[in-house]
Design a protein around this motif. Structure first.
Motif, PDB file in Angstrom:
ATOM      1  N   HIS A  94     -24.250  48.165  61.223  1.00  0.00           N
ATOM      2  CA  HIS A  94     -25.643  47.818  60.957  1.00  0.00           C
ATOM      3  C   HIS A  94     -26.620  48.928  61.325  1.00  0.00           C
ATOM      4  O   HIS A  94     -27.455  49.327  60.530  1.00  0.00           O
ATOM      5  CB  HIS A  94     -26.009  46.542  61.708  1.00  0.00           C
ATOM      6  N   ASN A  95     -26.490  49.448  62.556  1.00  0.00           N
ATOM      7  CA  ASN A  95     -27.516  50.357  63.038  1.00  0.00           C
ATOM      8  C   ASN A  95     -27.306  51.807  62.617  1.00  0.00           C
ATOM      9  O   ASN A  95     -28.237  52.596  62.634  1.00  0.00           O
ATOM     10  CB  ASN A  95     -27.621  50.274  64.558  1.00  0.00           C
ATOM     11  N   LEU A 107     -30.880  29.196  69.004  1.00  0.00           N
ATOM     12  CA  LEU A 107     -31.097  30.154  67.917  1.00  0.00           C
ATOM     13  C   LEU A 107     -30.529  31.526  68.241  1.00  0.00           C
ATOM     14  O   LEU A 107     -30.016  32.212  67.367  1.00  0.00           O
ATOM     15  CB  LEU A 107     -32.599  30.297  67.646  1.00  0.00           C
ATOM     16  N   HIS A 108     -30.669  31.934  69.499  1.00  0.00           N
ATOM     17  CA  HIS A 108     -30.458  33.351  69.791  1.00  0.00           C
ATOM     18  C   HIS A 108     -29.301  33.677  70.726  1.00  0.00           C
ATOM     19  O   HIS A 108     -29.098  34.827  71.057  1.00  0.00           O
ATOM     20  CB  HIS A 108     -31.741  33.947  70.369  1.00  0.00           C
ATOM     21  N   GLN A 161     -27.117  36.565  69.827  1.00  0.00           N
ATOM     22  CA  GLN A 161     -27.687  37.909  69.647  1.00  0.00           C
ATOM     23  C   GLN A 161     -28.320  38.457  70.907  1.00  0.00           C
ATOM     24  O   GLN A 161     -28.709  39.612  70.949  1.00  0.00           O
ATOM     25  CB  GLN A 161     -28.766  37.871  68.565  1.00  0.00           C
ATOM     26  N   GLN A 203     -31.842  43.921  69.296  1.00  0.00           N
ATOM     27  CA  GLN A 203     -32.222  42.587  68.841  1.00  0.00           C
ATOM     28  C   GLN A 203     -33.516  42.181  69.545  1.00  0.00           C
ATOM     29  O   GLN A 203     -33.654  42.370  70.739  1.00  0.00           O
ATOM     30  CB  GLN A 203     -31.132  41.559  69.164  1.00  0.00           C
ATOM     31  N   LYS A 204     -34.429  41.621  68.790  1.00  0.00           N
ATOM     32  CA  LYS A 204     -35.713  41.194  69.357  1.00  0.00           C
ATOM     33  C   LYS A 204     -35.937  39.721  69.041  1.00  0.00           C
ATOM     34  O   LYS A 204     -35.539  39.237  67.992  1.00  0.00           O
ATOM     35  CB  LYS A 204     -36.859  42.025  68.766  1.00  0.00           C
ATOM     36  N   PHE A 205     -36.604  39.025  69.970  1.00  0.00           N
ATOM     37  CA  PHE A 205     -36.779  37.583  69.799  1.00  0.00           C
ATOM     38  C   PHE A 205     -38.224  37.123  69.882  1.00  0.00           C
ATOM     39  O   PHE A 205     -38.563  36.062  69.415  1.00  0.00           O
ATOM     40  CB  PHE A 205     -35.951  36.837  70.856  1.00  0.00           C
ATOM     41  N   HIS A 206     -39.041  37.918  70.570  1.00  0.00           N
ATOM     42  CA  HIS A 206     -40.422  37.478  70.789  1.00  0.00           C
ATOM     43  C   HIS A 206     -41.383  38.455  70.126  1.00  0.00           C
ATOM     44  O   HIS A 206     -41.339  39.653  70.386  1.00  0.00           O
ATOM     45  CB  HIS A 206     -40.722  37.397  72.289  1.00  0.00           C
ATOM     46  N   ARG A 207     -42.242  37.898  69.271  1.00  0.00           N
ATOM     47  CA  ARG A 207     -43.236  38.749  68.632  1.00  0.00           C
ATOM     48  C   ARG A 207     -44.337  39.094  69.621  1.00  0.00           C
ATOM     49  O   ARG A 207     -44.627  38.337  70.546  1.00  0.00           O
ATOM     50  CB  ARG A 207     -43.864  38.032  67.440  1.00  0.00           C
ATOM     51  N   GLY A 208     -44.969  40.231  69.403  1.00  0.00           N
ATOM     52  CA  GLY A 208     -46.142  40.579  70.183  1.00  0.00           C
ATOM     53  C   GLY A 208     -45.818  41.214  71.528  1.00  0.00           C
ATOM     54  O   GLY A 208     -46.684  41.378  72.376  1.00  0.00           O
TER      55      GLY A 208
END
Lengths: 135, 383
Positions: free
Chosen positions: B167-168, B319-320, B323, B329-334
């Protein structure tokens, strides 16, 4: 040849997004291209247009590895939506992964139209747009 | 010729055969034996007159078999003799029932013994030697177990490598590939500039991923260097001081509950683990709630557990979960995050034979548990 009305590219790779958009413009087979950099954005877009099938995407090109909501999570959520009858949305997984495990995973989602491994060339894009590409 | 079935020959024959035997009657009393039986077991004839002789050290193993009074053959046992020597015996047993007698016969031969030129038996193993051998087996078993855990971790890490490559690395590489086809068609300067800009970003991403992969491999190669005794409280306080600006800004509080005060570990790795976990705890906070961060440690079986607990926004593990510790991997916006710190922590911890887990609920907080496997040193010694 009639144009595809709404195409969604769901991919966090900016270069991929840019290249696809350029190809679309040159091929002149798409009316509108929507760009989303993760599954959640795309899902929200679809949810907000469920009442308006004209605005729903006709073709979704979906990456697997994305932040917040990846391609598989998107597919799981998508399967729960009630897409208006008569609206056909083609979804293709577009991934850089050649792993058998990813391919296997794709088989779990009958609503997928196909699984394509990047890089995607100009000719492949054309086939995708005219709908001839069936996997 | 008339065959002599009388007893005249019998005692001499009984002593001439290689096998030792005992015959016991219904009351477990020894009623017959031969000289090889005494030789094999290093017994004097006198002891056999003692009714309690079955309970003597040299006889116990045989008594245990004989007590079942069943027919069997070829059973192998390790017998500890009266004089603290050991021998392996192959044993047969058979009930004897005639119109005259009712008893049980047990026969045995040594299956491993050292015989010198003069024909004398020497004990094949002493109690001390056996004790050492058992200790050695035990030690090897521990190492084997640790090695097997280590290998399982390595396989997981290889899978992770594979996924990062898929992937990366392949991701941006295929995008670059795709852009070469486009490049010749792009005529306008603005488009060309944009394309080159994105191409550079992809190339940079590939390089950064390669650097991270190299770091992972370097860690594997040099993982045993510099294990020292690390004082947890000192290290946590240092990290807390480093994060002082955020601590003040968010009015964060720290509690310590350290049942285990020191951990043997590579100092920079432990610092890195503490820094990233506490940094995360102080970053992903809920608005209007003062961050409460607790660092605890305790012993759990053979492992030391380090827990960093917060009352922040938490993670939806449904959900996460899969991952959470994965690369980029990112889970939180902002929030400013590259999604690398948890990945690196897990890689470090696993490389040194430990593991990391999380319990979390969205809107309530998260607890990260780091398990330190203190047995890693045995691996080092044996490699």
């Amino acid at each position: 040849m009639s144009k595809v009305k709404n195409v969604c590219i769901v991919d966090d790779d900016e270069l991929f997004q840019f290249v696809m958009r350029q190809h679309f413009e040159r091929l002149d087979l798409v009316e509108r291209v929507h760009k989303f950099t993760d599954g959640e954005q795309a899902l929200n877009h679809i949810k907000s247009h469920l009442e308006n099938p004209e605005e729903l995407p006709d073709l979704i090109l979906l990456d697997v590895n994305m932040p917040y909501m990846d391609g598989w999570q998107f597919m799981t959520e998508y399967a729960r939506l009630s897409i208006p009858a008569g609206k056909h949305i083609r979804i293709y997984i577009l991934t850089s992964s050649t792993h058998e495990s990813d391919l296997q995973k794709a088989r779990e989602f009958p609503s997928l139209s196909g699984y394509l491994v990047k890089p995607i060339g100009k000719n492949m894009i054309r086939e995708l747009l005219v709908g001839a590409e069936q996997h | 010729m008339k065959i002599d079935h009388a007893n005249n020959w019998w005692p001499a024959i009984a002593d001439a055969i290689e096998e030792g035997y005992f015959v016991i009657d219904e009351h477990d009393k020894i009623v017959a034996y031969n000289q090889p039986a005494l030789q094999i077991l290093h017994l004097s004839p006198a002891i056999l007159n003692d009714p309690a002789c079955w309970h003597s050290q040299g006889m116990q193993a045989l008594a245990a078999i004989a007590s079942q009074k069943e027919a069997f053959s070829g059973k192998e046992i390790l017998l500890e003799r009266e004089d603290d020597t050991y021998t392996w015996l192959r044993v047969n047993g058979k009930p004897i029932i005639t119109s005259l007698v009712k008893g049980y016969c047990i026969t045995f031969t040594e299956i491993a013994y050292q015989e010198d030129k003069s024909g004398t038996y020497t004990p094949n193993i002493t109690a001390e030697e056996l004790k050492n051998l058992l200790a050695e087996v035990n030690r090897k078993n521990i190492i084997l177990h640790a090695t097997s855990i280590d290998l399982q971790q390595k396989i997981k890490q290889l899978r992770e490598f594979n996924s990062i490559i898929a992937h990366n690395l392949r991701g941006p590489a295929t995008a670059l590939m795709g852009s070469t086809e486009l490049l010749q068609d792009v005529r306008e300067d603005a488009d060309r500039d944009a394309l080159l800009y994105h191409m550079k970003t992809s190339a940079t991403a590939i390089l950064s991923t390669l650097n991270d992969l190299q770091e992972m491999i370097d860690l594997q190669v040099s993982r045993h260097s510099g294990v020292v005794e690390c004082d947890l409280e000192t290290m946590v306080r240092q990290v807390w001081n480093l994060l002082r600006p955020q601590v003040v800004e968010k009015n964060a509080h720290l509690s310590l509950n350290l049942s285990v005060c020191t951990i043997n570990y590579v100092k920079v790795y432990l610092e890195n683990i503490l820094f990233n976990l506490i940094h995360n705890a102080i970053t992903y906070t809920r608005q209007g709630v003062d961050p409460e961060i607790t660092v605890s440690s305790w012993q759990e079986d053979e492992r030391v557990v380090l827990m960093v607990q917060d009352n922040g926004i938490g993670i939806d593990l449904k959900l996460h979960q899969d991952q959470l510790f994965r690369y980029k991997q990112k889970f939180h916006r902002g929030y400013e995050s590259k999604g690398i710190s948890l990945f690196k922590i897990r890689n470090q911890v696993r490389t040194l034979g430990g593991d990391i887990e999380v319990r979390s609920e969205a809107g309530i907080g998260s607890s990260f548990y780091v398990y330190f496997n203190n047995r890693v040193y045995t691996l080092q010694q044996d490699e």
